[in-house]
Design a protein around this motif. Sequence first.
Motif, PDB file in Angstrom:
ATOM      1  N   GLU A  18       0.838  -1.196   0.000  1.00  0.00           N
ATOM      2  CA  GLU A  18       0.000   0.000   0.000  1.00  0.00           C
ATOM      3  C   GLU A  18       0.872   1.245   0.000  1.00  0.00           C
ATOM      4  O   GLU A  18       1.928   1.290   0.648  1.00  0.00           O
ATOM      5  N   HIS A  19       0.419   2.265  -0.738  1.00  0.00           N
ATOM      6  CA  HIS A  19       1.207   3.481  -0.875  1.00  0.00           C
ATOM      7  C   HIS A  19       0.290   4.658  -1.160  1.00  0.00           C
ATOM      8  O   HIS A  19      -0.879   4.499  -1.496  1.00  0.00           O
ATOM      9  N   LYS A  67       2.972   3.227   2.762  1.00  0.00           N
ATOM     10  CA  LYS A  67       2.195   3.317   3.988  1.00  0.00           C
ATOM     11  C   LYS A  67       2.728   2.283   4.977  1.00  0.00           C
ATOM     12  O   LYS A  67       2.856   1.099   4.646  1.00  0.00           O
ATOM     13  N   THR A 127       5.255  -2.343   6.374  1.00  0.00           N
ATOM     14  CA  THR A 127       4.364  -2.100   5.248  1.00  0.00           C
ATOM     15  C   THR A 127       3.228  -3.108   5.299  1.00  0.00           C
ATOM     16  O   THR A 127       3.155  -3.945   6.205  1.00  0.00           O
ATOM     17  N   SER A 128       2.370  -3.048   4.305  1.00  0.00           N
ATOM     18  CA  SER A 128       1.258  -4.002   4.242  1.00  0.00           C
ATOM     19  C   SER A 128       1.714  -5.393   3.799  1.00  0.00           C
ATOM     20  O   SER A 128       0.927  -6.341   3.814  1.00  0.00           O
TER      21      SER A 128
END
Length: 300
Positions: free
Chosen positions: A244-245, A252, A259-260
């Motif tokens: 995710e970003h 993110k 991170t995810s």
Amino acid sequence: MTGAPPLECLIVGGGPAGLMAAIYLARFRRRVCVVDTGASRAALIPRSRNVPGFVHGLSGTELIERMSAQLDELAVTRVDAEVTDLQRHDRGFLASWNGGAHAAATVVLACGIVDTHPPFDEWRAAVADGLLRYCPICDAFEATGRRIGVIGPLARAAGKALFLRGYSRDVTLLATEPDDDRAATSRLAEAGVEVVRAPDLRLQRRGDGIEAVFADGRTAQFDMIYPAMGAEVRSQLAMALGAEHTVEGYLKVDDHQRTSIRGLYGIGDVVTDLHQISVSFGHAAIAACTIHNSVPARLA
């Protein structure tokens, strides 16, 4: 690294964030490797005065050299290469560089960003001489009372210009793209920031400062210029895995820098637009401690 046991952590990026994470993990006696192309943004810093303990500041190159010496003392493996691919693996991740594949239980991305530079042939020398500056949070104090230009799209540059107005009465925003944001334009006018439309602007050195040359031949003189033209976030390896970003490409992460993607961490400029060495140090310490506690314990 053929025949070596799998890494407990691969760190991609050898700037302040990546080196700090490596120092922590090495002191935790973890098998860690830093892979870096030698193009850290921090190396461009002529002198940083925000690093605690250095009263008169130090250059980005000196900081990296000092941290690298710490890693040498800790016998950390460092590789001058680019990680070209990162894939999930049954034991974590498989990273590719220099034609080989290398397994790692966890990966820390400390790849940073690449600034978008203004039209200025001598930009690198101007950065070294303190004429072209990218971080007012870092060095606006040294710009107090100077003639300052901020160049970029109005929407992106307005905030930087307003911040700098707190240090100088002479701030001009050189808007490379038109914008009908009346609220931003009003705030700039109220603060006394002049806005000049400059879609085809180019910069050149003139004496001890910088000269802005407009499309119609007019010129304006500044002591220094702050670009506000955005940057490329080096988050492609994570994005290829589906991490995710944000729209801009920043990864993110949670409050442990995860991170995810399980086992993949992001630290420093790749996760935040607050581009500060101290912030990257904090990210690195948090990520390293989390990684140490997430992999099997090492017994003496």
